[in-house]
Write a protein that holds these residues in place. Sequence first.
Motif, short mmCIF file in Angstrom:
data_model
loop_
_atom_site.label_atom_id
_atom_site.label_comp_id
_atom_site.label_asym_id
_atom_site.label_seq_id
_atom_site.Cartn_x
_atom_site.Cartn_y
_atom_site.Cartn_z
N LYS A 43 0.86 -1.19 0.00
CA LYS A 43 0.00 0.00 0.00
C LYS A 43 0.89 1.23 0.00
O LYS A 43 2.01 1.21 0.51
N THR A 44 0.36 2.31 -0.54
CA THR A 44 1.17 3.53 -0.59
C THR A 44 0.55 4.71 0.14
O THR A 44 1.25 5.67 0.44
N TRP A 45 -0.74 4.66 0.44
CA TRP A 45 -1.42 5.83 0.97
C TRP A 45 -0.77 6.35 2.24
O TRP A 45 -0.68 7.56 2.44
N TRP A 46 -0.29 5.48 3.11
CA TRP A 46 0.24 5.88 4.41
C TRP A 46 1.54 6.68 4.27
O TRP A 46 1.90 7.43 5.18
N ARG A 47 2.20 6.57 3.15
CA ARG A 47 3.47 7.31 2.95
C ARG A 47 3.23 8.81 2.89
O ARG A 47 4.16 9.60 3.07
N ASN A 48 2.00 9.23 2.64
CA ASN A 48 1.66 10.65 2.66
C ASN A 48 1.87 11.26 4.04
O ASN A 48 1.90 12.47 4.19
#
Length: 116
Positions: free
Chosen positions: A72-77
């Motif tokens: 997942k990538t969303w949490w990198r924000n």
Amino acid sequence: MTPGGSMLRLAGAFNSVVMAAAGLPVVGSRIRSFIAPITYIGRRSGRTITLPVGYRLSGDTVTIRVGVPDQKTWWRNFLGEGAPMSIQLEEKRTGHAVAHRDERGRVEVVLQLDPA
């Protein structure tokens, strides 16, 4: 079709089903007690993104554990200084979220809610 593309479509379909179920009168209140939509601005795209997440609320702190974070990538924000986020609980609440990755690779995003 790439494996990642099919996974994104599957995740999108799952998220749509969860969001729809949360709006149902009978089961919705149960679902909303541990799953809620978050909204944030993508750091690269600048787009407004909304997706359902599992959460735990304690006072004015919302903890979101990210399952399989490497997929997942969303949490990198929310790495580093973090960023604004809103969550739809009984009412829409806003705050500042920061992501943390521990030594075992687990990721938590902690949202500190603004005063109500």
